[in-house]
Design a protein around this motif. Structure first.
Motif, PDB file in Angstrom:
ATOM      1  N   MET A 205       5.706   2.782   1.329  1.00  0.00           N
ATOM      2  CA  MET A 205       4.276   2.611   1.118  1.00  0.00           C
ATOM      3  C   MET A 205       4.016   2.103  -0.297  1.00  0.00           C
ATOM      4  N   THR A 206       2.896   1.458  -0.456  1.00  0.00           N
ATOM      5  CA  THR A 206       2.496   0.932  -1.749  1.00  0.00           C
ATOM      6  C   THR A 206       1.570   1.922  -2.440  1.00  0.00           C
ATOM      7  N   THR A 207       1.873   2.253  -3.678  1.00  0.00           N
ATOM      8  CA  THR A 207       1.033   3.156  -4.463  1.00  0.00           C
ATOM      9  C   THR A 207      -0.079   2.361  -5.134  1.00  0.00           C
ATOM     10  N   ILE A 208      -1.298   2.888  -5.022  1.00  0.00           N
ATOM     11  CA  ILE A 208      -2.477   2.293  -5.649  1.00  0.00           C
ATOM     12  C   ILE A 208      -3.070   3.322  -6.606  1.00  0.00           C
TER      13      ILE A 208
ATOM     14  N   TRP B 223     -11.424   9.468 -15.054  1.00  0.00           N
ATOM     15  CA  TRP B 223     -10.129   9.978 -14.615  1.00  0.00           C
ATOM     16  C   TRP B 223      -9.492   9.019 -13.644  1.00  0.00           C
ATOM     17  N   GLN B 224      -8.221   9.280 -13.328  1.00  0.00           N
ATOM     18  CA  GLN B 224      -7.503   8.432 -12.382  1.00  0.00           C
ATOM     19  C   GLN B 224      -6.504   9.262 -11.594  1.00  0.00           C
ATOM     20  N   TYR B 225      -6.081   8.714 -10.465  1.00  0.00           N
ATOM     21  CA  TYR B 225      -5.088   9.357  -9.609  1.00  0.00           C
ATOM     22  C   TYR B 225      -4.451   8.282  -8.755  1.00  0.00           C
ATOM     23  N   ASP B 226      -3.367   8.630  -8.075  1.00  0.00           N
ATOM     24  CA  ASP B 226      -2.667   7.671  -7.227  1.00  0.00           C
ATOM     25  C   ASP B 226      -2.862   8.003  -5.755  1.00  0.00           C
ATOM     26  N   GLY B 227      -2.849   6.964  -4.938  1.00  0.00           N
ATOM     27  CA  GLY B 227      -2.897   7.102  -3.495  1.00  0.00           C
ATOM     28  C   GLY B 227      -1.954   6.097  -2.866  1.00  0.00           C
ATOM     29  N   GLU B 228      -1.817   6.185  -1.554  1.00  0.00           N
ATOM     30  CA  GLU B 228      -0.946   5.271  -0.817  1.00  0.00           C
ATOM     31  C   GLU B 228      -1.786   4.307   0.013  1.00  0.00           C
ATOM     32  N   LEU B 229      -1.470   3.029  -0.093  1.00  0.00           N
ATOM     33  CA  LEU B 229      -2.195   2.003   0.643  1.00  0.00           C
ATOM     34  C   LEU B 229      -2.032   2.220   2.146  1.00  0.00           C
ATOM     35  N   VAL B 230      -3.159   2.231   2.870  1.00  0.00           N
ATOM     36  CA  VAL B 230      -3.165   2.342   4.329  1.00  0.00           C
ATOM     37  C   VAL B 230      -3.422   0.977   4.947  1.00  0.00           C
ATOM     38  N   ASP B 231      -4.411   0.276   4.409  1.00  0.00           N
ATOM     39  CA  ASP B 231      -4.805  -1.023   4.953  1.00  0.00           C
ATOM     40  C   ASP B 231      -5.674  -1.720   3.913  1.00  0.00           C
ATOM     41  N   SER B 232      -5.861  -3.020   4.091  1.00  0.00           N
ATOM     42  CA  SER B 232      -6.729  -3.760   3.178  1.00  0.00           C
ATOM     43  C   SER B 232      -7.206  -5.030   3.849  1.00  0.00           C
ATOM     44  N   GLY B 233      -8.266  -5.579   3.287  1.00  0.00           N
ATOM     45  CA  GLY B 233      -8.806  -6.842   3.746  1.00  0.00           C
ATOM     46  C   GLY B 233      -9.248  -7.648   2.537  1.00  0.00           C
TER      47      GLY B 233
ATOM     48  N   ILE C  74     -10.718  -4.594  -7.196  1.00  0.00           N
ATOM     49  CA  ILE C  74      -9.499  -4.298  -6.457  1.00  0.00           C
ATOM     50  C   ILE C  74      -8.405  -5.280  -6.865  1.00  0.00           C
ATOM     51  N   THR C  75      -7.239  -4.727  -7.245  1.00  0.00           N
ATOM     52  CA  THR C  75      -6.065  -5.550  -7.525  1.00  0.00           C
ATOM     53  C   THR C  75      -4.925  -5.032  -6.647  1.00  0.00           C
ATOM     54  N   ALA C  76      -3.765  -5.645  -6.754  1.00  0.00           N
ATOM     55  CA  ALA C  76      -2.607  -5.195  -5.979  1.00  0.00           C
ATOM     56  C   ALA C  76      -2.129  -3.810  -6.405  1.00  0.00           C
ATOM     57  N   GLU C  77      -2.422  -3.404  -7.642  1.00  0.00           N
ATOM     58  CA  GLU C  77      -1.945  -2.126  -8.169  1.00  0.00           C
ATOM     59  C   GLU C  77      -3.014  -1.064  -8.307  1.00  0.00           C
ATOM     60  N   SER C  78      -4.300  -1.463  -8.324  1.00  0.00           N
ATOM     61  CA  SER C  78      -5.341  -0.478  -8.620  1.00  0.00           C
ATOM     62  C   SER C  78      -6.674  -0.847  -7.986  1.00  0.00           C
TER      63      SER C  78
END
Length: 153
Positions: free
Chosen positions: A1-4, A17-27, A87-91
């Motif tokens: 999975m990709t971390t965002i 603040w910030q935190y990380d999540g896992e990419l599920v889907d995108s458009g 929205i970017t590929a990383e964040s």
């Protein structure tokens, strides 16, 4: 999975603040991630709650589907009125405008933090966009579309 990395900023664009999540889907104009809530102290949220989060670069809100950490039940959807996300590929980052909407699993909708929103120094065009976002969320709930398709009521 990709971390965002999700970055929350206040209405002045200053880091909160910030935190990380896992990419599920995108458009083209949105991203959906899964994350675990990592803070304590919020009425609706508690540490360990599972979140599915939608961020949009063309809408003045984001939507968090909130699932209880202990029993897995759907608590509802917490919607933050924000400037459109970057929205970017990383964040993904967004400026929170204080106004929030909570939608219960049965579709009942409550607008929160109206006094805090009213106190913000915002340009009239942004204030109106934020109020329009509340109405767009209300319509999406009424229509049971997008993240709100599973409303039970």
């Amino acid at each position: 999975m990709t971390t965002i990395t999700v970055i929350k900023r206040d209405h002045r664009g200053e880091f909160v603040w910030q935190y990380d999540g896992e990419l599920v889907d995108s458009g083209a104009t949105w991203v959906c991630i899964d994350a675990i809530f990592g803070r304590d102290g919020y009425v609706l949220f508690r540490r360990g709650d599972a979140l599915r989060e939608w961020f949009y670069s063309d809408r003045w809100y984001n939507i968090f589907r909130l699932q209880d950490a202990v029993d897995g039940r759907l608590k509802g959807w917490y919607c933050n009125v924000t400037r459109p996300a970057v929205i970017t590929a990383e964040s993904v980052s967004a400026d929170d405008l204080a106004l929030d909407v909570f939608v219960r699993p049965d579709g009942a909708l409550t607008v929160l933090d109206q006094d805090e929103f009213a106190a913000l120094d915002l340009p009239d065009v942004e204030r109106q966009a934020a109020l329009d976002a509340v109405e767009q969320l209300r319509q999406a709930v009424d229509d049971r579309c997008g993240p709100f398709a599973e409303i039970s009521g």
